[in-house]
Design an enzyme around this catalytic site. Structure first.
Site, PDB file in Angstrom:
ATOM      1  N   LEU A  96       0.912  -1.145   0.000  1.00 44.51           N
ATOM      2  CA  LEU A  96       0.000   0.000   0.000  1.00 44.51           C
ATOM      3  C   LEU A  96       0.949   1.192   0.000  1.00 44.51           C
ATOM      4  O   LEU A  96       1.619   1.469   0.991  1.00 44.51           O
ATOM      5  CB  LEU A  96      -0.837  -0.058   1.282  1.00 44.51           C
ATOM      6  CG  LEU A  96      -1.865   1.022   1.570  1.00 44.51           C
ATOM      7  CD1 LEU A  96      -2.836   1.178   0.419  1.00 44.51           C
ATOM      8  CD2 LEU A  96      -2.634   0.668   2.848  1.00 44.51           C
ATOM      9  N   SER A  97       1.036   1.867  -1.152  1.00 40.01           N
ATOM     10  CA  SER A  97       2.117   2.846  -1.343  1.00 40.01           C
ATOM     11  C   SER A  97       1.993   4.038  -0.394  1.00 40.01           C
ATOM     12  O   SER A  97       0.933   4.309   0.167  1.00 40.01           O
ATOM     13  CB  SER A  97       2.105   3.344  -2.785  1.00 40.01           C
ATOM     14  OG  SER A  97       2.199   2.269  -3.676  1.00 40.01           O
TER      15      SER A  97
END
Ligand SMILES: C[S@@+](CC[C@H](N)C(=O)[O-])C[C@H]1O[C@@H](n2cnc3c(N)ncnc32)[C@H](O)[C@@H]1O
Length: 391
Positions: A96-97
């Site tokens: 999850l950037s």
């Protein structure tokens, strides 16, 4: 009163001056980032002298805190089969950037209402949800190589009411049945841009991608396509991302590629090039040397600071294909001993690249740009596409 879903993330980003576009601000406010955390996240830690990723349940209080802050969270390791000791992982393979990077990439895409975007690397689907909010579900298509990750993203997005097309497959082929697109956004790094991405974008469209030759971590590249099927653009900022699955490397050590105790077939010599410069941390140099000396890896072993050798260093270069070179740096020397083996003279290649970089005025990364040709050939230039760097 119920809280606005993305209020924490929006606050963290506006406080840092990262979220400037009102339309993206509205999108960030509308999407609850915590909905995209899988059951387990993987946190970098040290075990027995090695870096590994340890599993944390999504309910862990640290995870609940981090999700609202400007951090990336690793959501898969080792393609879903944790390969480290005691259930730990070795290589993060989905995440999850980091919100500030997500928003920087979306803003760099510079979309207008009604435009269509192809996303490469669905991951958790958070970025895709933002695209759905901004453009509409029917205007975005995303591709994820990992079937389990793709399925989880479809589920999460569906539960939140988003129904974009999510394809399972290799994003390097793009989505020819769904194109052409106005823009392509890759949320996974590329060392070589797949030609399909350029082919499937209209002239004047943008391709935003974490890019780098692989010598250092990636930088954000914003390309604009032209009528001739090429794309040109600048490097904007750090964007350390995992690489496209087929372009990534297994974790290894210089010892797997250099046998300095078996001098048969090696050539000894000297160089006036300070061996340390190969690993000069200047980001502009990192791009240039990585581009001009393909597959280069550099390893610097510093002498211990409390010994007589303090200040000396052994610099090892290799290409994982049988060529290597070792340079010994000593502060007192002006010429340095080098030893090399294999078909390539990596030392000479680095020296030539250094001469090119010096002659161009040692450009920082902010002066560098990239042209990608329809056949996939890549050029790195300084200030303008006609100033191509080459040896
Ligand atoms: C950094 S994550 C993406 C983050 C995501 N956009 C988000 O918002 O959570 C990168 C993803 O790219 C995927 N990936 C790697 N190689 C790929 C390829 N060749 N085609 C499509 N997806 C790929 C990985 O499996 C991973 O899920």
């Amino acid at each position: 009163m119920t809280e606005v879903p993305g209020a924490h993330v929006a606050r963290a980003l506006t406080a840092k001056g990262e979220l400037l576009d009102p339309a993206w601000h509205r999108a960030v406010l509308a999407v609850p980032r915590e909905a995209f955390i899988p059951d387990t996240v993987w946190v970098r830690t040290r075990r027995a002298g090695h870096t590994v990723f340890a599993p944390y349940p999504r309910t862990d209080s640290d995870v609940s805190r981090w999700i609202h802050q400007d951090y990336a969270l690793m959501t898969q390791v080792d393609d879903g089969e944790p390969a480290g000791p005691d259930g730990t992982g070795i290589v993060p393979t989905s995440s999850l950037s980091q919100p500030s990077l997500v928003v920087a990439m979306l803003q760099a895409l510079d979309v207008a209402d009604g435009e269509r975007v192809l996303e490469i690397g669905t991951g958790t689907g958070y970025n895709l949800a933002l695209l759905c909010e901004r453009l509409g579900d029917d205007r975005v298509v995303s591709i994820e190589v990992d079937p389990g990750v793709a399925e989880q993203a479809r589920r999460t997005l569906g539960e939140l009411g988003y129904k974009p097309v999510i394809l399972t497959g290799d994003g390097a082929s793009g989505a020819p049945d769904h194109g052409p697109f106005d823009h392509v956004l890759a949320t996974v790094g590329a060392k070589r841009l797949p030609p399909a991405w350029l082919e499937q974008v209209r002239p004047g469209g943008r391709v935003v991608v974490p890019w780098g030759p692989g010598f250092t971590s990636a930088a954000l590249l914003r390309l604009v396509t032209d009528e001739g099927g090429r794309a040109h653009g600048r490097l904007l900022q750090d964007a350390a991302f995992m690489w496209l699955r087929e372009q990534r490397r297994t974790v290894d050590s210089w010892r797997d590629h250099i046998d300095e105790d078996a001098p048969a077939g090696t050539t000894a010599g000297t160089t006036t090039l300070n061996p340390r410069v190969a690993a000069d941390p200047d980001p502009g140099w990192g791009v240039v040397v990585g581009h001009l000396v393909p597959e280069l890896v550099a390893h610097v072993a510093e002498a211990a600071a409390d010994t007589e050798a303090a200040g000396e260093a052994t610099v090892r270069l290799y290409d994982r294909a049988g060529s290597w070179a070792i340079g010994e740096y000593s502060p007192a020397d002006t010429s340095y001993e080098v030893l090399r083996s294999g078909p390539r003279d990596l030392w000479a290649e680095v020296a030539s690249a250094r001469a090119v970089w010096e002659a161009a005025g040692r450009p920082g990364r902010d002066r560098l740009g990239v042209t990608v040709h329809p056949d996939g050939r890549q050029e790195v230039w300084v200030d303008a596409p006609e100033n191509v760097l080459g040896v």
